[in-house]
Write an enzyme that holds these catalytic residues in place. Structure first.
Site, mmCIF file in Angstrom:
data_model
loop_
_atom_site.group_PDB
_atom_site.id
_atom_site.type_symbol
_atom_site.label_atom_id
_atom_site.label_comp_id
_atom_site.label_asym_id
_atom_site.label_seq_id
_atom_site.Cartn_x
_atom_site.Cartn_y
_atom_site.Cartn_z
ATOM 1 N N GLU A 260 0.835 -1.018 0.023
ATOM 2 C CA GLU A 260 0.259 -0.316 0.238
ATOM 3 C C GLU A 260 1.037 1.048 -0.005
ATOM 4 O O GLU A 260 0.020 2.119 -0.119
ATOM 5 C CB GLU A 260 -1.066 0.338 1.307
ATOM 6 N N ASP A 302 17.956 28.445 -26.375
ATOM 7 C CA ASP A 302 18.737 29.694 -27.209
ATOM 8 C C ASP A 302 20.115 30.032 -26.959
ATOM 9 O O ASP A 302 19.969 30.184 -25.568
ATOM 10 C CB ASP A 302 17.109 30.513 -26.763
#
Length: 834
Positions: A260, A302
Site C-alpha cells: 500500500e 536559445d
C-alpha cells in the site's frame, strides 16, 4: 491611460472585486481525508483484524489495533497537506501572466492579479487574462475558439462604440498576431469565460510510464498476496484447526504482502519533486518531465536571455566609413545620430524586445532636448522571407513622411540593392563585429515618392545608413553549467538567430566545442532529413535559425535515439517544445502558447536553472527508486515471518496484525518523508544519463531488493531459532525476534538511504526526518518490550538486555555485507565520464 492604475487603486479594486480567478475545487478537510483512508485496503484489513481480536476476547488488542487507524489518518493527513501545498504553489505559478501598466511602468503579473480598469498590453502568443475593451491595436488577431468554437481567428480593432465586440477581447482567448492595448472591464466570474461556467484547470495529471509500471507491479503483488493469504488460511486451519486464528493469520499475511506504500510514495515524490523544482525557478507542468530529466542526453538552448543576460546595449555604430564605440558616442553624435534615430523609428513605440529597448535608450541619450512627434502610418513586420522590419511614420508637425528599416545585414543589403563590392566591404565589418560577440543590425531609410504605400517593404527605394553592434553579456554562471552538462554526459547545442561568427564567439566564451561544425538556417533548408540526421551528432551550434526549424532539429536528434530537452519562447516554438522529450518554455519572455506546449517553464529564463533541474531530476528519481527498493526489501522478512508458523504447528506465532501495524508506522514515514528528503548522490552529475528504455524497477533491481530482504529474514529467523533453542518462552522468543527485525530494519534503512555514500556519511548528514523517525522507532521498541502493560498487549516478555546482543551483531553483519557490495558496485558504475 498612459500611467495605468496606481498601487492604491489596485488594492482598492482587489478588495472590491476579488482576484481574477474562477472557483476551484475546495481542499479536502480532515474528514474528507479520513474518508479516503477508509477506502484503503489496509484500513479494511485493520478493521477486520480488530473485530476478530474482540471476538477472541482480546479487547485491549482489538481496541489498540482499531486506534491505529487514527495514527494512519494523521500520517496520511500530513503527507496530503504537504502535497496539497506544493500543488497549490505550482497552480499559482502555472496561471497565465499579464503585462500591465501600473504606476506608469510596464510590469508582468500573475493573471489572477488583474483588476477592472487595468491597462493590459497584449502581444503575440499571450493568453488574454480578463475581458477588456481595446483602445489601440496593430494588426491584432485573436483566436476565440475556446468561447465560440470557431477556428478562424478574429481580426480586432479599437472601437468607440463599447457595444461592438470587434473592439472587445475576452478572458481565455489567445492573441495569434499583432499587438494591442485593452482596458479591463470584467474579471473572474464576471467575464464571458466565467459566465459560461468554466472552472480552473487543475495541474495536468497524465498516466506516465512510471505510473503504469507501478500499477502493474502493485496488481501482481496484490494477486500474489490474495493467493498466499487464502493458502495460509487453509494450511493454518489444516495444521492448527482454529478457523478464527487461521483467518487472523491470513489477514496478517495480506497486510504483510499488500504494497500500500507504493501509490502514496509515488504521489508524494512527484508532487514534492515538482515543488522542489519550483524553488529553483523551474515550473513543472507535466509530471512525466521529472522522470525524463535524468534521461536527457541533449540540451538545445536559445542564446538570447537564456545563455546571455538579455540586457542589450548599443556598443558600436558604423556609419559606412568609421566605427564609433559607446564611450565616444557623445563626441561623435553628428556621425551616428541619424543611424540611431532610424533604428529607433524602425522599432515599436513602447519596446519590449531588449534590442529595441537598447535603440530607445541610446536615442533618448542622444536626443535629450528633442521630442519630435511621429505617428505610425504602416508597419511591415519581420517575416521568414524578409528578415527586416520597416515602419512608415508621419511627422505631425511638418507632415513629412519617413520610412525606417532595420534587420539582418544580408537582408538590408538586398533591400538597398548594394553592389557586390559594397556588400563585401560591409560584410567584413559585420564579420569583425561578430567575432567580438556583437549582434549586428543594419539600418536603412527610404523616402516616399507617392502617398500610396506598397504592399511589401521590398518595393521601397532604400538607402543604406550603417551598422549597429549590440552586446548581450553571457550569464556568469553559464560556463560552469555547460561543464556540468559535459561531465553528466549531456550534449549542449546552442540555437540562435544571430550571425554565425557571433554565435561562434559566444560559444567559445561559454565553453562549447567550437571545433564542431556550425550550421545556419539556410544550410538546414538544403539538407534532407536523412542528411541532417547523419551529421547532427557533430554539430554544437545552429546560427541564423528561425523558430520553425527547431522542430526539424528535435526530430533529427530523436531519430538518433537522443532524449532531447529544447528551450523556446515564441508561438512558432510550440511544435518543437511539444515534440521534444522535455519542452522548456521561458517564463519571462515566453508566450503563454509556448508555456502551454512545454513540460517545464523557466521562471528566470536562466540556462543554469535547466542544469539545476537535471541535477534535481536525477536526485528525485534516485530517491524514489531507493524508497521503492526499500519497500520491497522490508516486506520480504515480514512475509516470511508471517508465513512460517502457518506451515509449522510447533513454532510459536511471531508476527500478529498489531506487530505489522507497528512496523508500518515506521515504514510509511521513512518511505514518503525520509527518503524524499535525502541528499543527492555523490557524482550525480558525473554519470551517464539514465537509459529511458530501462525499467524503473526491472528484474535486477527487484532481485537486489529481494536479496536484501532475504538477508534480514535469514538473520531474524536464525535469532528466532536460537532463542527457541535457548529455552525462552514463546513471548520472549517473539520479543527477541521482533526486536531483531526492527533493529535490522533500521540498519537496512541506513544502507539504503544512499547508493554511493557509505552509512557513516549518511549518519553524519542532516536528514532530520530520518533521525526523528528512527529515534521514535527505537524508543517505541524499548517501551513495548520493557513496560508490562505494553508487553501484555504485544504478547511480549522481557528476556534481559544481553539477549539483544545477537540482534545487534546480526544486523551489523547485514549492514557490513551490503556496504561492501555497494562499494564494489560503485567502483565500476560511478566513475567520472572521460
Amino acid at each position: 491611460m498612459k500611467n495605468g492604475l496606481s498601487t492604491d487603486e489596485v488594492k482598492e479594486r482587489l478588495s472590491s472585486f476579488g482576484y481574477n480567478e474562477l472557483p476551484s475545487e475546495k481542499p479536502k478537510n480532515i474528514f474528507g481525508i479520513a474518508m479516503e483512508v477508509f477506502k484503503e485496503p489496509m484500513f479494511l484489513l485493520l478493521i477486520a483484524c480488530g473485530v476478530l481480536y474482540i471476538i477472541l476476547g482480546d479487547v485491549n488488542e482489538g481496541v489498540i489495533l482499531l486506534s491505529t487507524i487514527f495514527i494512519i489518518i494523521f500520517i496520511t493527513f500530513y503527507q496530503y497537506q504537504k502535497t496539497e501545498k506544493a500543488l497549490n504553489a505550482l497552480k499559482n505559478l502555472s496561471s497565465p501572466r499579464a503585462l500591465v501598466l501600473r504606476d506608469g511602468k510596464e510590469i508582468r503579473i500573475a493573471g489572477r492579479e488583474v483588476v477592472p480598469d487595468d491597462i493590459v498590453i497584449l502581444n503575440e502568443g499571450d493568453r488574454i487574462p480578463a475581458d477588456g475593451v481595446l483602445f489601440d491595436t496593430v494588426n491584432l488577431t485573436v483566436d476565440e475558439s475556446i468561447l465560440t468554437g470557431e477556428s478562424v481567428p478574429v481580426i480586432k480593432s479599437s472601437q468607440i462604440d463599447p457595444s461592438n465586440t470587434i473592439g472587445h477581447v475576452f478572458s481565455g482567448t489567445l492573441v495569434v498576431q499583432g499587438k494591442g492595448y485593452a482596458k479591463i472591464f470584467a474579471t473572474g466570474l464576471r467575464t464571458r469565460f466565467g459566465e459560461i461556467g468554466c472552472t480552473l484547470l487543475n495541474i495536468e495529471q497524465q498516466e506516465t510510464r512510471l505510473h503504469n509500471e507501478m500499477k502493474s507491479l502493485i496488481r501482481n503483488l496484490f494477486i500474489l498476496g490474495a493467493i498466499l493469504s487464502v493458502v495460509v488460511i487453509i494450511v493454518f486451519y489444516w495444521v492448527r484447526g482454529n478457523f478464527i486464528h487461521s483467518l487472523l493469520n491470513g489477514l496478517a499475511n495480506a497486510m504483510a504482502i499488500l504494497p500500500e506504500e507504493f501509490p502514496v510514495v509515488l504521489t508524494v515524490f512527484l508532487a514534492l519533486g515538482a515543488w522542489r523544482l519550483s524553488k529553483i525557478n523551474v515550473l513543472t507542468r507535466k509530471p512525466s518531465a521529472i522522470e525524463t530529466l535524468g534521461s536527457a542526453t541533449v540540451l538545445c538552448s536559445d542564446k538570447t536571455g537564456t545563455i546571455t543576460q538579455n540586457k542589450m546595449e548599443v556598443s558600436v555604430v558604423y556609419d559606412g566609413d568609421n566605427s564609433f564605440f559607446k564611450d565616444s558616442f557623445s563626441e561623435n553624435k553628428t556621425q551616428i545620430l541619424e543611424i540611431i534615430n532610424y533604428a529607433h523609428w524602425a522599432s515599436q513605440e513602447n519596446p519590449i524586445d531588449p534590442m529595441e529597448k537598447a535603440f530607445y535608450n541610446t536615442h533618448q541619450l542622444l536626443n535629450e532636448n528633442s521630442n519630435t512627434p511621429y505617428k505610425l502610418q504602416k508597419e511591415y513586420s519581420l517575416s521568414k522571407s524578409v528578415l527586416a522590419m520597416t515602419r512608415v511614420l508621419k511627422n505631425t508637425a511638418n507632415h513629412e513622411t519617413l520610412v525606417a528599416s532595420k534587420g539582418a545585414p544580408e537582408t538590408i543589403f538586398k533591400l538597398c540593392h548594394l553592389n557586390p563590392q559594397e556588400s563585401k566591404k560591409y560584410l567584413n565589418i559585420v564579420e569583425s563585429y561578430a567575432e567580438k560577440g556583437y549582434r549586428v543590425i543594419a539600418v536603412a531609410k527610404a523616402t516616399m515618392k507617392s502617398t500610396a504605400l506598397p504592399n511589401s517593404q521590398i518595393h521601397f527605394a532604400f538607402k543604406f545608413l550603417g551598422l549597429i553592434g549590440l552586446e548581450d553579456p553571457i550569464r556568469p554562471e553559464v560556463p560552469q553549467a555547460i561543464k556540468e552538462c559535459h561531465d553528466a554526459g549531456v550534449k549542449v547545442i546552442m540555437i540562435t538567430g544571430d550571425f554565425p561568427t557571433t554565435a561562434r564567439s559566444i560559444a567559445k566564451q561559454i565553453g562549447l566545442n567550437v571545433d564542431h561544425n556550425l550550421i545556419t538556417g539556410g544550410d538546414l533548408d538544403t539538407l534532407s532529413d536523412d542528411q541532417l540526421q547523419k551529421i547532427i551528432s557533430n554539430i554544437s551550434i545552429f546560427a541564423r535559425v528561425v523558430p520553425k526549424q527547431k522542430l526539424r532539429i528535435v526530430q533529427a536528434l530523436q531519430n538518433n535515439n537522443e532524449i532531447v530537452a529544447m528551450t523556446g519562447d515564441g508561438v512558432n516554438d510550440a511544435p518543437a517544445l511539444k515534440a521534444a522529450n522535455i519542452g522548456i518554455a521561458m517564463g519571462n519572455k515566453g508566450t503563454d502558447v509556448a508555456r502551454e506546449a512545454a513540460s517545464l517553464v523557466l521562471l528566470d529564463d536562466n540556462f543554469s536553472s535547466i542544469v539545476s533541474a537535471i541535477r534535481l531530476g536525477r536526485k528525485i528519481f534516485d530517491n524514489l527508486q531507493k524508497a521503492m527498493s526499500y519497500i520491497i526489501a522490508i516486506h520480504i522478512p515480514i512475509i516470511g515471518l508471517t508465513l512460517m508458523p502457518a506451515f509449522f504447528s510447533s513454532l510459536p506465532i511471531l508476527l500478529m496484525p498489531l506487530h505489522i501495524v507497528l512496523l508500518e508506522l515506521i515504514i510509511d514515514p521513512i518511505c514518503s518523508v525520509a527518503f524524499e528528503n535525502e541528499q543527492e548522490e555523490e557524482n550525480i552529475m558525473k554519470r551517464k544519463p539514465r537509459d529511458p528504455q530501462e525499467k524503473f524497477f526491472g528484474r535486477n533491481k527487484i532481485l537486489a531488493s529481494v536479496f536484501q530482504g532475504s538477508l534480514l529474514l535469514g538473520m531474524t529467523m536464525t535469532i528466532y531459532f536460537l532463542s527457541i533453542h535457548e529455552g525462552h518462552t514463546n513471548a520472549e522468543v517473539r520479543a527477541i525476534a521482533f526486536s531483531s527485525l526492527v533493529i535490522g530494519n533500521i540498519f537496512l534503512i541506513l544502507t539504503n538511504l544512499s547508493k554511493t555514500r557509505n552509512f557513516i556519511k549518511v549518519i553524519t548528514e542532516k536528514n532530520w526526518a530520518v533521525w526523528i523517525i528512527l529515534s521514535t522507532a527505537i524508543i517505541m521498541l524499548l517501551l513495548i518490550i520493557s513496560i508490562p502493560f505494553l508487553q501484555n498487549i504485544f504478547s511480549f516478555e522481557f528476556p534481559g538486555l544481553k539477549h539483544f546482543i545477537s540482534s545487534l551483531i546480526g544486523s551489523s553483519l547485514i549492514l557490513l555485507t551490503l556496504e561492501i557490495l555497494k562499494y564494489l558496485k560503485n567502483k565500476k558504475k560511478f566513475l567520472p565520464l572521460s
